[in-house]
Design a protein around this motif. Structure first.
Motif, short mmCIF file in Angstrom:
data_model
loop_
_atom_site.label_atom_id
_atom_site.label_comp_id
_atom_site.label_asym_id
_atom_site.label_seq_id
_atom_site.Cartn_x
_atom_site.Cartn_y
_atom_site.Cartn_z
N SER A 291 0.80 -1.22 0.00
CA SER A 291 0.00 0.00 0.00
C SER A 291 0.84 1.28 0.00
O SER A 291 0.48 2.26 -0.62
N GLN A 292 1.99 1.27 0.70
CA GLN A 292 2.80 2.49 0.80
C GLN A 292 3.89 2.55 -0.25
O GLN A 292 4.16 3.61 -0.82
N VAL A 293 4.55 1.42 -0.49
CA VAL A 293 5.64 1.42 -1.48
C VAL A 293 5.08 1.23 -2.89
O VAL A 293 5.65 1.71 -3.87
N GLY A 294 3.96 0.51 -2.99
CA GLY A 294 3.35 0.30 -4.30
C GLY A 294 3.97 -0.85 -5.05
O GLY A 294 4.09 -0.81 -6.28
N THR A 295 4.38 -1.90 -4.32
CA THR A 295 5.01 -3.05 -4.95
C THR A 295 4.31 -4.34 -4.55
O THR A 295 3.81 -4.45 -3.44
N LEU A 296 4.30 -5.30 -5.48
CA LEU A 296 3.81 -6.64 -5.17
C LEU A 296 4.95 -7.58 -4.81
O LEU A 296 4.72 -8.76 -4.51
N ASP A 297 6.17 -7.08 -4.83
CA ASP A 297 7.32 -7.92 -4.50
C ASP A 297 7.28 -8.34 -3.04
O ASP A 297 6.88 -7.56 -2.16
N THR A 298 7.70 -9.55 -2.77
CA THR A 298 7.76 -10.05 -1.40
C THR A 298 8.98 -9.45 -0.71
O THR A 298 9.91 -8.95 -1.37
N PRO A 299 9.02 -9.49 0.63
CA PRO A 299 10.21 -9.01 1.33
C PRO A 299 11.49 -9.71 0.84
O PRO A 299 12.55 -9.07 0.76
N GLU A 300 11.39 -11.00 0.54
CA GLU A 300 12.55 -11.73 0.06
C GLU A 300 13.03 -11.20 -1.30
O GLU A 300 14.23 -11.05 -1.54
N GLN A 301 12.08 -10.91 -2.20
CA GLN A 301 12.44 -10.37 -3.51
C GLN A 301 13.03 -8.96 -3.37
O GLN A 301 13.99 -8.61 -4.07
N ILE A 302 12.45 -8.18 -2.48
CA ILE A 302 12.97 -6.83 -2.25
C ILE A 302 14.40 -6.89 -1.73
O ILE A 302 15.28 -6.15 -2.18
#
Length: 578
Positions: A291-302
């Motif tokens: 919601s805040q960063v605007g990404t669907l990436d998981t924490p692991e992908q980030i």
């Protein structure tokens, strides 16, 4: 057996039927989508009106003339604090309406709005399940720190604005009592902030009260009254008397009650660390990233993307230093310029990379002394969407910005950063509802992306400015990795120290400050840095797709025309998704 009618006898009956059918089909094809688009537009206009009127400050800072948007009657309110209710009938109705819409018959702009609204509903429904984990108070980004600035800059365009402003001061005790009640509920459930955060909020409120004679609110109100045309001396005197009474009976007591209430709750916080320390903290953090960063990436992908950038920047930095070791000791010969001169320089040097935009008004202001310890080094105050004015950039003198740091900060806040992006998109005349959907990842990511250009725009040794940008990028990357470590992996301060030690960061006080700030502002660094990386990756994907026909200025124009949205929708709009 009945005789079948001949073809010749059928034709006179069939022709008028076909003509009527064709007219019906033609009319339906021409008016059906138009009707649905008008209905959708009417719904979104009504929805915008309801949403924007939920707080008078949001209304005032979004619309200079609410009446022109059909908003004439609205409550004077600072909003309500109710983050504990997961059942929202209005949200369910909105979701049902959006599901019933047929994107195929909507215009491109309405399709875009439909996607944004559906995405927002999904985020709001998910976040509503984590009401008690959410926080509205913090020493730097909490409402108690933001309100004085918003009230000081509350523009008086009409007599009604003056009355609304005074009405908001009257509402402050109720608003703060709701916040305090929420904090008490959090405390009872074991979700109250740690003592360091509580003490920071208390200190910020105390600093505000210490400067009450004269206060920043009093001096700014006098100035705005003097600048407002048409008020007689008697009317000005009456307004000042009412204002002083409201300060003494509403504003100052509200801040004192917040101090007393938080002081009573100190010691009740059970989680000294990040969101991972709460039962559903990790799930909440995932939705915060979306919601805040605007990404669907998981924490692991980030994390993998951050580590890749860390390695890339470190290699480039090492290459620069191996070629020119003196860069480490070289003093910048950056010319001394006033903020206004810097903004003029940036406007000129950005022309090759960004679309031209005329902005007539841009004023540099300074944070009041009473707020210096608790506000950012600089910030841009967004103007109403229907005027694009006033455009004010605030500098916090306590941050002692100068040289290349001041130059790049003004690029971040001004040109071609926040101010430029905001006014540019507004100049495309988007529907007002777009102002409700501005994810921090796009907004802050854009301004951080701009910094990478700003270092190259500076009048200094290009190798040195590149080194300085790489250092800035590495710092933001480390903080972003710490954000993941603290809020998703549950790192404590000792683990943070162990992570930072190989980078030469060993001062316990500095590490403690970093740890505490990230605890108080989950996902904040990722809005800036992962937002920047997302723009970088989208640009790379566009270059790969277009090859030799890629044009940087045209790419920026596309991004700016589309306006703020989550990155996964931005990629879809640019045709970069598989």
């Amino acid at each position: 057996m009945k005789k079948l009618p001949s073809r010749r006898l059928l034709l006179p009956l069939l022709i008028p039927f076909l003509a009527a059918a064709l007219l019906f089909i033609l009319a339906k094809s021409l008016t059906g989508p138009d009707i649905q688009n008008r209905e959708f537009q009417k719904f979104t206009e009504d929805f915008f009106g309801e949403e924007i009127c939920s707080t008078t400050i949001n209304l005032h800072y979004t619309l200079a003339d609410p009446g022109a948007a059909g908003i004439r009657d609205y409550p004077i309110t600072l909003g309500s604090i109710d983050l504990t209710s997961s059942a929202d009938p209005a949200l369910r109705e909105l979701e049902t309406f959006l599901k019933d819409q047929d994107p195929e018959v909507l215009t491109k702009e309405n399709q875009r709005i439909l996607k944004l609204m559906k995405d927002d509903v999904q985020n709001r429904e998910a976040l509503s399940r984590f009401g008690l984990i959410q926080e509205v108070l913090s020493p730097s980004l909490g409402v108690q720190a933001q309100l004085p600035v918003l009230l000081c800059e509350y523009t008086f365009r009409s007599r009604q604005d003056i009355l609304d402003y005074l009405g908001l001061l009257k509402e402050l005790p109720l608003y703060f009592s709701q916040i305090l009640a929420f904090e008490q509920t959090k405390s009872q459930a074991g979700y109250f902030m740690n003592d360091t955060a509580a003490e920071g909020v208390i200190d910020q409120c105390s600093a505000f009260l210490e400067h009450r004679s004269p206060s920043v609110l009093d001096s700014s109100f006098r100035r705005r009254l003097e600048e407002f045309p048409g008020l007689s001396r008697e009317e000005q005197a009456a307004c000042l008397a009412v204002h002083q009474k409201l300060l003494e009976t509403c504003v100052y007591p509200a801040y004192q009650s917040l101090i007393d209430g938080l002081d009573a709750l100190r010691g009740t916080g059970k989680n000294p660390g990040g969101l991972a320390g709460f039962p559903e903290g990790k799930d909440y953090y995932r939705w915060l990233l979306r919601s805040q960063v605007g990404t669907l990436d998981t924490p692991e992908q980030i994390r993998r993307r951050l580590l890749l950038q860390l390695q890339t920047d470190a290699r480039e930095m090492q290459a620069l230093l191996s070629q020119n070791p003196s860069l480490l000791t070289q003093e910048s010969s950056f010319p001394q310029q006033t903020p206004e001169e810097i903004l003029d320089t940036l406007r000129e040097r950005m022309k090759e990379d960004f679309p031209e935009l005329q902005v007539e008004d841009c004023e540099v202001k300074y944070v009041d002394e009473s707020l210096e310890d608790y506000l950012s080094p600089a910030f841009y105050l967004t103007p109403p969407a229907d005027t694009n004015s006033p455009n004010s950039i605030y500098i916090n003198r306590a941050s002692r910005l100068e040289g290349i740091e001041l130059f790049t900060t003004l690029a971040h806040e001004g040109f071609p950063g926040h101010l430029y992006q905001t006014v540019y998109f507004s100049s495309t005349h988007p529907p007002l509802i777009r102002s409700l959907y501005e994810p921090g990842g796009y907004v802050e990511g854009w301004a951080t992306y701009i910094e990478s250009f700003a270092y190259s725009y500076a009048e200094a040794d290009p190798d040195l400015t590149r080194l300085l940008w790489l250092n800035r990028s590495l710092n933001l990357c480390l903080y972003s990795l710490l954000d993941l470590g603290i809020h998703y992996d549950g790192w404590n301060q000792e683990e943070v120290s162990a992570f930072l030690e190989p980078f030469g960061i060993t001062d316990p006080e500095l590490i403690g400050d970093i740890f505490q700030y990230i605890i108080e502002t989950p996902a904040n660094y990722l809005k800036y840095y992962y937002g920047y990386l997302s723009f970088l990756d989208i640009r790379q994907a566009s270059e790969t797709q277009l090859g030799d026909s890629f044009n940087l200025k045209e790419f920026h124009r596309q991004i700016l025309d589309l306006g703020p949205m989550p990155f996964y929708l931005l990629e879809e709009e640019l045709g970069l998704t598989a």
